[in-house]
Scaffold this motif. Structure first.
Motif, short mmCIF file in Angstrom:
data_model
loop_
_atom_site.label_atom_id
_atom_site.label_comp_id
_atom_site.label_asym_id
_atom_site.label_seq_id
_atom_site.Cartn_x
_atom_site.Cartn_y
_atom_site.Cartn_z
N CYS A 160 0.84 -1.21 0.00
CA CYS A 160 0.00 0.00 0.00
C CYS A 160 0.87 1.25 0.00
O CYS A 160 0.56 2.24 -0.69
CB CYS A 160 -0.92 0.01 1.22
SG CYS A 160 -2.20 -1.26 1.23
N VAL A 217 2.24 2.02 -3.45
CA VAL A 217 1.22 2.65 -4.31
C VAL A 217 1.05 4.12 -3.94
O VAL A 217 1.02 5.00 -4.82
CB VAL A 217 -0.13 1.92 -4.17
CG1 VAL A 217 -1.22 2.68 -4.92
CG2 VAL A 217 -0.02 0.51 -4.71
N ILE A 257 -7.04 2.68 -1.40
CA ILE A 257 -6.07 1.59 -1.52
C ILE A 257 -6.46 0.43 -0.62
O ILE A 257 -6.38 -0.74 -1.02
CB ILE A 257 -4.65 2.10 -1.17
CG1 ILE A 257 -4.20 3.20 -2.12
CG2 ILE A 257 -3.65 0.94 -1.21
CD1 ILE A 257 -2.88 3.85 -1.72
N CYS A 317 -9.31 -1.59 -1.99
CA CYS A 317 -8.82 -2.44 -3.08
C CYS A 317 -8.10 -3.66 -2.51
O CYS A 317 -8.32 -4.79 -2.95
CB CYS A 317 -7.88 -1.66 -3.99
SG CYS A 317 -8.70 -0.38 -4.98
N ARG A 318 -7.24 -3.43 -1.52
CA ARG A 318 -6.49 -4.53 -0.93
C ARG A 318 -7.43 -5.60 -0.37
O ARG A 318 -7.18 -6.79 -0.51
CB ARG A 318 -5.58 -4.01 0.18
CG ARG A 318 -4.86 -5.11 0.94
CD ARG A 318 -3.83 -4.58 1.91
NE ARG A 318 -4.40 -3.75 2.97
CZ ARG A 318 -3.69 -3.29 4.00
NH1 ARG A 318 -2.40 -3.56 4.08
NH2 ARG A 318 -4.26 -2.53 4.92
N VAL A 338 0.03 -4.00 -7.34
CA VAL A 338 1.01 -3.00 -6.89
C VAL A 338 2.15 -2.94 -7.91
O VAL A 338 2.58 -1.85 -8.31
CB VAL A 338 1.57 -3.37 -5.50
CG1 VAL A 338 2.72 -2.43 -5.13
CG2 VAL A 338 0.46 -3.28 -4.45
N CYS A 389 0.94 -1.25 -11.07
CA CYS A 389 0.83 0.20 -10.89
C CYS A 389 2.21 0.86 -11.00
O CYS A 389 2.36 1.88 -11.69
CB CYS A 389 0.20 0.48 -9.53
SG CYS A 389 -0.16 2.23 -9.24
N LEU A 391 -4.53 -0.54 -10.45
CA LEU A 391 -4.79 -0.98 -9.07
C LEU A 391 -6.07 -1.81 -8.96
O LEU A 391 -6.18 -2.67 -8.09
CB LEU A 391 -4.87 0.24 -8.16
CG LEU A 391 -4.78 0.01 -6.65
CD1 LEU A 391 -3.47 -0.68 -6.29
CD2 LEU A 391 -4.91 1.32 -5.89
#
Length: 264
Positions: A140, A143, A167, A170-171, A186, A189, A218
């Motif tokens: 994270c 990113v 973020i 998304c994770r 990641v 990105c 992402l």
């Protein structure tokens, strides 16, 4: 092949004969009924498929309350059905200050290590993620730092807390599969960043185009289950059935996009 229904024609009334008389079915009669049966079979099949998909979806929605937030984040296996993940408790859960603080701590580690350049084509994510007790926090942080380097967060007025929340959401939607996991996106990105800013592609695109590409990197594999579109279609998984019903073979791509819209 599956038998959906059985129909029988009998006692064709002879309209030209005495009342109550019957006659034989002609070849044209048989062909007309064969055509009718074909379309009737298609309609019945589609109705069964739709009914199954709706019932499966309703059953999965009813199971949402059984989803344990910690278990879903920590052990996202193939047994967790994709239909249940949309609008689930985990997708609606708020991002806590502790979760954001952990990412900012990982970012501080990155910033205090001058030898690590997240904008470099030779950046090694495998080495960097071992620098934190929680590797995904470091992912994270990578990113976040990549986006900070672009200046797009300021340009499009996205504050740091909001972006960290994005973020984190998304994770949470990536499973622990061998390849299409959170670290994959990641890496994607960071790679897109190098194409844009180190490879010169940035000169041919607008700021919004570049920002969109990085965001898309992402979210492009959200909730990937580690299997391809063909698997979903051939096994009649819930996602495969819904896609077949709409005539769309891009099963996963539509699913990823829907989840991205939900998060945004």
């Amino acid at each position: 092949n599956e038998v959906l229904a059985v129909a029988q024609l009998m006692n064709k009334v002879d309209g030209n004969g005495p009342e109550g008389s019957f006659t034989a079915f002609t070849a044209k009669d048989q062909e007309t009924f064969r055509t009718f049966a074909m379309f009737a079979g298609i309609s019945i099949s589609n109705a069964h498929m739709l009914q199954f998909a709706v019932e499966a979806g309703n059953e999965l929605i009813q199971l949402n309350n059984r989803i344990d937030e910690g278990g879903l984040v920590g052990d996202q296996s193939m047994r967790v059905d994709p239909l249940r993940r949309r609008n689930s408790e985990i997708s609606k859960a708020r991002i806590g200050s502790k979760e954001r603080a952990s990412i900012l701590e990982a970012l501080a580690i990155l910033n205090s290590t001058p030898d690590i350049d997240v904008t470099s084509p030779s950046f090694d994510l495998f080495a960097v993620r071992r620098m934190s007790e929680n590797p995904s926090d470091m992912g994270c942080a990578v990113v976040l730092k990549v986006f900070q380097q672009t200046g797009f967060l300021e340009l499009f007025q996205v504050d740091t807390e909001t972006f960290i929340n994005f973020i984190c959401f998304c994770r949470r939607m990536y499973r622990k599969v061998p390849y299409h996991n959170f670290f994959h996106v990641v890496d994607a990105c960071q790679t897109i960043y190098t194409f844009l800013f180190r490879g010169g592609i940035r000169e041919y695109l607008s700021d919004l185009d570049c920002f969109t590409l990085l965001i898309t990197a992402l979210v492009h594999d959200l909730d990937h289950m580690g299997v391809n579109n063909s698997f979903h279609l051939k096994t009649d998984s819930p996602l495969g059935i819904l896609s077949s019903a709409t005539g769309n073979t891009s099963v996963l791509e539509v699913h990823h996009c829907n989840l991205a819209v939900d998060i945004l």
